[in-house]
Design a protein around this motif. Structure first.
Motif, PDB file in Angstrom:
ATOM      1  N   GLU A 123       1.089   4.413  -2.619  1.00 15.83           N
ATOM      2  CA  GLU A 123       0.946   5.828  -2.195  1.00 15.83           C
ATOM      3  C   GLU A 123       1.958   6.486  -2.826  1.00 15.83           C
ATOM      4  OE1 GLU A 123      -0.077   8.814  -0.075  1.00 15.83           O
ATOM      5  OE2 GLU A 123      -1.281   7.161  -0.568  1.00 15.83           O
ATOM      6  N   ALA A 124       3.256   6.043  -3.006  1.00 15.80           N
ATOM      7  CA  ALA A 124       4.443   6.561  -3.306  1.00 15.80           C
ATOM      8  C   ALA A 124       4.205   7.007  -4.655  1.00 15.80           C
ATOM      9  CB  ALA A 124       5.779   5.907  -3.215  1.00 15.80           C
TER      10      ALA A 124
ATOM     11  N   PHE B  96      -6.314  11.996  -4.404  1.00 22.83           N
ATOM     12  CA  PHE B  96      -6.478  10.523  -4.776  1.00 22.83           C
ATOM     13  C   PHE B  96      -7.492   9.810  -4.770  1.00 22.83           C
ATOM     14  CE2 PHE B  96      -4.335   5.885  -4.212  1.00 22.83           C
ATOM     15  CZ  PHE B  96      -4.150   5.679  -5.534  1.00 22.83           C
TER      16      PHE B  96
ATOM     17  N   ALA C 299       1.218   7.145  -6.307  1.00 23.35           N
ATOM     18  CA  ALA C 299       0.283   8.164  -6.267  1.00 23.35           C
ATOM     19  C   ALA C 299       0.704   9.483  -6.113  1.00 23.35           C
ATOM     20  CB  ALA C 299      -0.971   7.785  -5.462  1.00 23.35           C
ATOM     21  N   GLN C 300       1.588   9.974  -5.242  1.00 21.10           N
ATOM     22  CA  GLN C 300       2.167  11.213  -4.956  1.00 21.10           C
ATOM     23  C   GLN C 300       2.966  11.724  -5.972  1.00 21.10           C
ATOM     24  OE1 GLN C 300       4.353  11.429  -0.997  1.00 21.10           O
ATOM     25  NE2 GLN C 300       2.540  10.332   0.151  1.00 21.10           N
TER      26      GLN C 300
ATOM     27  N   VAL D 128       0.961  -1.303   0.117  1.00 22.47           N
ATOM     28  CA  VAL D 128      -0.152  -0.025  -0.018  1.00 22.47           C
ATOM     29  C   VAL D 128       1.002   1.185   0.064  1.00 22.47           C
ATOM     30  CG1 VAL D 128      -0.263   0.088   2.608  1.00 22.47           C
ATOM     31  CG2 VAL D 128      -1.983   1.014   0.913  1.00 22.47           C
ATOM     32  N   LEU D 129       1.932   1.245   0.667  1.00 20.84           N
ATOM     33  CA  LEU D 129       2.960   2.398   0.519  1.00 20.84           C
ATOM     34  C   LEU D 129       3.466   2.372  -0.689  1.00 20.84           C
ATOM     35  CD1 LEU D 129       4.683   2.148   4.221  1.00 20.84           C
ATOM     36  CD2 LEU D 129       2.667   3.603   3.545  1.00 20.84           C
ATOM     37  N   GLN D 130       3.856   1.279  -1.511  1.00 14.21           N
ATOM     38  CA  GLN D 130       4.385   1.368  -2.893  1.00 14.21           C
ATOM     39  C   GLN D 130       3.418   2.241  -3.849  1.00 14.21           C
ATOM     40  OE1 GLN D 130       5.579  -2.299  -4.403  1.00 14.21           O
ATOM     41  NE2 GLN D 130       6.275  -2.859  -2.164  1.00 14.21           N
TER      42      GLN D 130
END
Length: 91
Positions: free
Chosen positions: A8-9, A32, A11-12, A4-6
């Motif tokens: 998120e990164a 997002f 997406a940012q 999920v952090l991958q």
């Protein structure tokens, strides 16, 4: 790094790229809105360098909607692939 952090990164990064698009006002905020078609290919562990690339596939300046695809690599090998991310621009 959790999957999920991958996402998120990626997406940012796509949000930052969207802010550079024609029609996006300086200081605008992107939200997002969703993700589809995520495939994790390789685990990302502490110490790995995640190299990310995103491509804006659709941009509608009138409605402030953007769609993007993204990929992230570790040591040149695909780690995660996102088929479609959706963003909304706050006006």
């Amino acid at each position: 790094m959790p999957g999920v952090l991958q996402v998120e990164a990626l997406a940012q990064l796509a949000g930052i790229v969207c802010l550079q698009m024609e029609g996006a006002e300086p200081g605008a905020v992107f939200f997002f809105a969703g993700v589809d078609g995520v495939k994790w290919k390789k685990p990302v562990v502490p110490g790995d360098s995640l190299v990310m690339e995103v491509e804006i596939s659709k941009w509608n300046a009138r409605f402030g909607i953007a769609k993007a695809t993204g990929r992230a690599y570790v040591d040149g090998k695909l780690a995660v692939e996102v088929k479609e991310m959706t963003f909304a621009l706050a006006k």
